[in-house]
Write an enzyme that holds these catalytic residues in place. Structure first.
Site, mmCIF file in Angstrom:
data_model
loop_
_atom_site.group_PDB
_atom_site.id
_atom_site.type_symbol
_atom_site.label_atom_id
_atom_site.label_comp_id
_atom_site.label_asym_id
_atom_site.label_seq_id
_atom_site.Cartn_x
_atom_site.Cartn_y
_atom_site.Cartn_z
ATOM 1 N N SER A 44 0.835 -1.204 0.000
ATOM 2 C CA SER A 44 0.000 0.000 0.000
ATOM 3 C C SER A 44 0.873 1.260 0.000
ATOM 4 O O SER A 44 1.664 1.449 -0.921
ATOM 5 C CB SER A 44 -0.961 -0.038 1.195
ATOM 6 O OG SER A 44 -2.006 0.884 1.026
ATOM 7 N N ASP A 60 -8.509 -2.785 -6.979
ATOM 8 C CA ASP A 60 -8.010 -2.567 -5.626
ATOM 9 C C ASP A 60 -9.101 -1.961 -4.743
ATOM 10 O O ASP A 60 -9.663 -0.908 -5.049
ATOM 11 C CB ASP A 60 -6.807 -1.630 -5.682
ATOM 12 C CG ASP A 60 -6.194 -1.401 -4.323
ATOM 13 O OD1 ASP A 60 -5.300 -2.162 -3.949
ATOM 14 O OD2 ASP A 60 -6.639 -0.464 -3.627
ATOM 15 N N HIS A 95 -6.548 -6.068 -1.527
ATOM 16 C CA HIS A 95 -5.574 -5.009 -1.255
ATOM 17 C C HIS A 95 -4.487 -5.608 -0.371
ATOM 18 O O HIS A 95 -4.779 -6.090 0.717
ATOM 19 C CB HIS A 95 -6.247 -3.833 -0.541
ATOM 20 C CG HIS A 95 -5.339 -2.660 -0.278
ATOM 21 N ND1 HIS A 95 -4.950 -1.790 -1.284
ATOM 22 C CD2 HIS A 95 -4.759 -2.214 0.851
ATOM 23 C CE1 HIS A 95 -4.164 -0.847 -0.766
ATOM 24 N NE2 HIS A 95 -4.031 -1.084 0.531
#
Length: 462
Positions: A203, A299, A366
């Site tokens: 991330s 995502d 994610h």
């Protein structure tokens, strides 16, 4: 009981924020990132696989003396990391994982952030579970299990890349200095002797691994095999459902407030504005070091907070779709397919290089490298016949050229899709569609009762 202890820290801190009057605490991008980071963490702890042992818990090391060079968290506390030493054939190999957790783009948001574990080492967990790519078990992490594995904690709010401060609010934006201090400390701890090294991140940490990839390469002699992995870090500068650019506006605040332009590659800054150069689509093609992009084409963080945030959807027409992809109508699916196409367009030049690798699957996910169920388990996501861990390993060790791009949704039945269920505060703890979280629900409810949170404020949906 370790997973209950880990969860208790988050739940009670979360409750404290809700009760303190932070009515909009989950509306900002930084907090939604934190929500998904918690989901990743809890799923990693509880993920179903053929292995039933509890994960390795690794202690925290604060970088003593880092403050003498101004390398401090948002609140001025020392930065830190978690290190599990390698052994055997992996004793001279190093894997660095940069922690994710969103960004802060205003003084107000950063002041709030420094009261959390994303801005103060006083609130860091003393131990973290090492799962997925950080696991020390060969059956869970076949290529990197015996390497020196490091999780560098994230407490600056700008993907380890800011360099400024705000004296009035006692905020220190020192991400670049934290990066440098951590690398210097780890080199002294033995990384200078590495024969193999991999910089990874998830991330916001995935973005950081792209930004710092070439810097990482320069730490080592040419004889060291050095590559980088970005997991869920391919944030796109695209229009949201209202035609605006939510993420671009947010990134603009991050870059200007924290003076991120000082850390961005000159290859981009020379011809684009600093905000554009904080977007990976404008960076990846110029990275000289071999780089692997692991990303979902859909995502869920970008769907929740960038493509269809509440500010762009005042009537809530995307509410059900955001919570559960199965509830999206045909026009919403088409919007998401367009997003996927924009991602594939953005990496065309990058993917043309033989040294780079890709694993772009059509899942609503994610961060798939830190979760055991998505990294390497019996039913992990696949493209063709290869799981994510196998694909990354094949690429790193030059066993195969890996350019895996999934067919569009809904063709992939191996996905572990995240599904969200609504509560008053816009957050819930749910499971991947391929995971069973029953074992976590009762401990969570118990923790909630301990923290005196009424059931009207929070719901936990199985």
């Amino acid at each position: 009981m370790k997973q209950v202890q880990v969860l208790s820290l988050f739940v009670c801190a979360l409750i404290g924020n809700v009760l303190s009057g932070s009515n909009h605490v989950f509306q900002d991008l930084k907090d939604r990132e934190g929500v998904i980071s918690f989901l990743e963490h809890s799923e990693a702890v509880s993920s179903s696989s053929s292995v039933t042992d509890e994960p390795l818990m690794v202690g925290l090391t604060l970088i003593q003396g880092a403050d003498s060079n101004g390398a401090v968290c948002l609140d001025g506390t020392l930065p830190g990391y978690h290190l599990d030493r390698g052994s055997g054939t992996g004793k001279d190999s190093w894997l660095i994982q940069l922690e994710g957790g969103g960004w802060c783009n205003t003084i107000k948001n950063c002041v709030y952030r420094k009261t959390t574990r994303r801005g103060s080492s006083k609130l860091f967990e003393k131990q973290l579970p090492f799962t997925g790519i950080l696991s020390n078990k060969v059956e869970e992490n076949p290529d990197f299990f015996n390497w020196n594995r490091v999780k560098v904690r994230y407490c600056d709010g700008a993907s380890f890349s800011g360099d400024s401060q705000n004296e009035a609010s006692q905020l220190y934006f020192r991400g670049q200095r934290i990066w440098s201090a951590a690398m210097e400390h780890l080199m002294a701890e033995g990384m200078q002797n590495a024969t193999q090294a991999l910089l990874s991140g998830c991330s916001a940490g995935g973005l950081a691994s792209i930004i710092h990839c070439d810097e990482f390469r320069e730490l080592f002699p040419p004889s060291t095999k050095v590559k980088c992995l970005s997991d869920a870090g391919m944030f796109l500068n695209v229009k949201d459902i209202s035609g605006g650019r939510t993420l671009q506006n947010f990134y603009s605040g991050v870059v200007s407030l924290q003076e991120v332009q000082k850390s961005l590659p000159s290859t981009c800054i020379d011809h684009l504005d600093p905000t554009s150069c904080f977007f990976p689509q404008n960076l990846v093609a110029a990275v000289r070091t071999p780089l692997f992009l692991l990303n979902s084409a859909y995502d869920v963080w970008q769907l929740q907070s960038s493509l269809a945030p509440p500010s762009a959807d005042p009537h809530g027409t995307w509410k059900e779709c955001k919570q559960n992809y199965a509830q999206c109508n045909s026009s919403q699916i088409q919007f998401l397919q367009d997003f996927r196409n924009q991602m594939l367009d953005a990496i065309k030049v990058f993917s043309a290089s033989n040294q780079n690798g890709l694993f772009i699957n059509s899942c609503f996910a994610h961060c798939q490298s830190e979760r055991q169920d998505t990294w390497f388990a019996d039913d992990s996501p696949r493209i063709g016949n290869r799981r994510i861990a196998q694909s990354v390993g094949d690429w790193y060790f030059d066993r195969e050229n890996v350019k895996a791009v999934d067919c569009p949704y809904p063709c992939d039945n191996t996905c572990h899709n995240l599904v969200f269920n609504d509560v008053v505060s816009n957050i819930t703890f749910s499971q991947s569609t391929r995971l069973t979280s029953t074992s976590l629900i009762l401990p969570i409810i118990f923790l909630v009762s301990l923290c005196s949170l009424s059931t009207t404020e929070f719901k936990f949906v199985q």
